[in-house]
Motif scaffolding. Structure first.
Motif, PDB file in Angstrom:
ATOM      1  N   PRO A 182      18.602  37.014  -6.110  1.00  0.00           N
ATOM      2  CA  PRO A 182      19.013  36.061  -5.063  1.00  0.00           C
ATOM      3  C   PRO A 182      20.088  36.581  -4.112  1.00  0.00           C
ATOM      4  N   VAL A 205       9.025  32.226  -8.666  1.00  0.00           N
ATOM      5  CA  VAL A 205      10.373  32.020  -9.196  1.00  0.00           C
ATOM      6  C   VAL A 205      10.293  32.283 -10.697  1.00  0.00           C
ATOM      7  N   THR A 208      12.680  30.449 -14.082  1.00  0.00           N
ATOM      8  CA  THR A 208      12.947  29.332 -13.165  1.00  0.00           C
ATOM      9  C   THR A 208      14.168  28.522 -13.548  1.00  0.00           C
ATOM     10  N   LEU A 212      17.330  27.967 -10.940  1.00  0.00           N
ATOM     11  CA  LEU A 212      17.615  26.654 -10.364  1.00  0.00           C
ATOM     12  C   LEU A 212      18.962  26.115 -10.821  1.00  0.00           C
ATOM     13  N   GLN A 217      21.570  28.218  -6.829  1.00  0.00           N
ATOM     14  CA  GLN A 217      20.803  27.277  -6.024  1.00  0.00           C
ATOM     15  C   GLN A 217      20.776  27.574  -4.528  1.00  0.00           C
ATOM     16  N   TRP A 219      20.180  30.040  -2.693  1.00  0.00           N
ATOM     17  CA  TRP A 219      19.137  30.898  -2.131  1.00  0.00           C
ATOM     18  C   TRP A 219      17.868  30.123  -1.797  1.00  0.00           C
ATOM     19  N   LEU A 220      17.544  29.097  -2.592  1.00  0.00           N
ATOM     20  CA  LEU A 220      16.246  28.445  -2.481  1.00  0.00           C
ATOM     21  C   LEU A 220      16.031  27.714  -1.159  1.00  0.00           C
ATOM     22  N   LYS A 271       3.700  28.306  -4.400  1.00  0.00           N
ATOM     23  CA  LYS A 271       4.862  28.524  -5.269  1.00  0.00           C
ATOM     24  C   LYS A 271       4.400  28.606  -6.717  1.00  0.00           C
ATOM     25  N   LEU A 288      11.941  22.412  -4.987  1.00  0.00           N
ATOM     26  CA  LEU A 288      10.875  23.342  -4.608  1.00  0.00           C
ATOM     27  C   LEU A 288       9.781  22.701  -3.763  1.00  0.00           C
TER      28      LEU A 288
END
Length: 516
Positions: A182, A205, A208, A212, A217, A219-220, A271, A288
């Motif tokens: 990330p 991911v 995961t 998360l 977080q 980066w998402l 995804k 997501l």
């Protein structure tokens, strides 16, 4: 609407997770029976001695290349060592195989550098066979070197003037697939000219539940924002690539399918989530924005341990747990073992203690985040080759790292959570091999451990260590412990001297008289 299943009353579960696809229903399948497998990939797999796919790999293949054809996002919960990496690398490479224009279309995000390097190697085994290039973006490596490997810039003709901004805009991706951590991914998004996710088709991911977490977080939302939606993909595509290529990004209207697919643009960003302990937290999964997700899991238990993993507990009658560890290692001599501790400080001290014990005829090394990356890589390579028999590690090694022929995992410090226990235990019994997990327990740790086992839905057999073996090691252990104590006191004394000198230096600078 969120419902709670009877088996786990305190755990909220999203409706689409209530009726998962059971991976157990799939069988190991020879490559020649795998539907639609590209002949070039078949050959590449055989070159790395893969002749069949494991159940999770077959299940994901059926949901992607088979009838599913990526019309749904995938969430996969499968035991450690069951083959999750190849489960996503193979279908992604197959789907990208026939694209002739190079742009970044698949992104795999992992929490650590070591895992990213490991996953890139799997891609490298098969992607070149169909003309795809794979890039790596991880910390503790040269950013400049990464940029030159990931971005292709146009050649300048001698004597030509050019606009630097326009020159940067004409840069193109040199890779089709990127494996990244990330932090380094964000570096490229924010600073690297020519780096773009606007043509991204697949986002994986891996690990995961960890990615998360709060520490990761940020980066998402950035990635999801930068990855062009399929409706927006036509404009940049038309400018950057020829009409023949842009045709593959056209909008397709689909009718006669389940509710939600009608009038949807295609292709979209697919995804894929993978973990041995996949989160079921609705608020985290909502980040997501999953599209009609399908949930693949192994059996009914929330926590999926390797199929051929055996569990043992060693009851320590005294508070000298390290003495029982020594006796256990003597019993397991000649077998590759990983010993897990609670933190990097404990890793360092336990490793020093074991090395100080003169009669232990095995090579021992420590592995933790306080070491430089080059040292960790060297240690892990030596362990893989069998030059090191015992690796003492913090949880830095517990997630995803694949080391062949690890016969035993020894849990020195009982973790607080089932997930941590599962990931530690999962370093053995990988790829359906037999492995053993030993947990060292003081009497006052038994209640905590029993509770953890109930949550994990497993049970352990008592592994007896003869009293004579403990007594025979007592003298050597006492000597080693005294050496460790002296070493720790010396190290702490040195740190105090350094801290005192630093504080005095700062104080002197603060009161330094000024010239009048």
């Amino acid at each position: 609407m969120v419902e709670k299943p009877q088996a786990h009353k305190n755990i909220p579960v999203l409706p689409w997770m209530r009726k998962p696809v059971d991976i157990i229903d799939f069988k190991e399948t020879p490559l020649h029976l795998l539907p639609s497998l590209d002949s070039r990939l078949n050959k590449a797999l055989k070159n790395v001695h893969i002749s069949s796919l494991f159940p999770v790999q077959v299940a994901v293949w059926q949901e992607t290349i088979g009838p599913g054809a990526f019309e749904r996002d995938l969430c996969v919960n499968s035991p450690t060592g069951s083959g999750k990496t190849l489960a996503y690398t193979l279908p992604i490479v197959q789907m990208l195989a026939n694209h002739s224009v190079k742009c970044l279309r698949a992104l795999v995000v992992l929490p650590t550098r070591d895992l990213a390097v490991q996953v890139k190697k799997v891609f490298d085994d098969i992607a070149p066979a169909v003309g795809l290039a794979v890039g790596l973006a991880v910390g503790q490596s040269s950013l400049v070197d990464e940029i030159s490997a990931l971005i292709q810039t146009p050649k300048l003709e001698a004597g030509c003037c050019y606009d630097p901004e326009d020159y940067g805009n004409k840069s193109r991706s040199a890779v089709d697939i990127l494996v990244a951590t990330p932090g380094r991914l964000m570096d490229h998004i924010n600073t690297t000219k020519g780096f773009t996710l606007e043509h991204l088709r697949y986002l994986v991911v891996d690990e995961t539940d960890r990615l998360l977490g709060e520490a990761y977080q940020s980066w998402l939302p950035t990635v999801l924002k930068c990855a062009c939606s399929s409706d927006e993909m036509l404009a940049p595509c038309a400018e950057a690539f020829p009409p023949s290529f842009c045709g593959s990004f056209k909008t397709i209207r689909r009718f006669g399918v389940e509710r939600g697919f009608k009038d949807k643009a295609y292709p979209r960003l697919v995804k894929m989530l993978f973990s041995a302990t996949l989160t079921r937290n609705p608020s985290k999964l909502s980040l997501l924005d999953l599209h009609h997700p399908v949930f693949l899991t192994t059996g009914e238990s929330r926590y999926a341990f390797p199929e051929k993993l055996e569990f043992f507990k060693v009851i320590c009658e005294s508070s000298d747990k390290a003495l029982y560890l020594l006796a256990l290692l003597e019993k397991l001599r000649g077998e590759k073992c990983i010993v897990f501790t609670s933190c990097k400080k404990m890793t360092h001290r336990l490793c020093s203690l074991l090395k100080s014990f003169g009669n232990l005829q095995m090579r021992i090394k420590g592995y933790s985040s306080c070491q430089h990356q080059a040292v960790r890589s060297k240690t892990l390579n030596a362990f893989r080759k069998g030059e090191v028999e015992v690796l003492v590690s913090s949880d830095n090694l517990s997630r995803g790292t694949d080391v062949e022929a690890v016969s035993n995992v020894i849990i020195y410090d009982v973790p607080r959570y089932v997930k941590a226990y599962l990931h530690r235990a999962g370093r053995t019994a990988r790829a359906f091999q037999i492995g053993r997990c030993f947990t060292l327990l003081l009497r006052d740790e038994m209640k905590k451990f029993n509770s953890l086992q109930r949550k994990a839905e497993i049970s352990s057999t008592v592994f007896p260590l003869p009293a004579e073996s403990i007594q025979s090691l007592q003298a050597g252990y006492t000597s080693a412990f005294d050496k460790l104590k002296e070493s720790v006191e010396s190290e702490e004394s040195r740190k105090r001297r350094i801290n005192f000198k630093t504080a005095r230096s700062h104080k002197a600078k603060a009161v330094k008289p000024t010239n009048v």
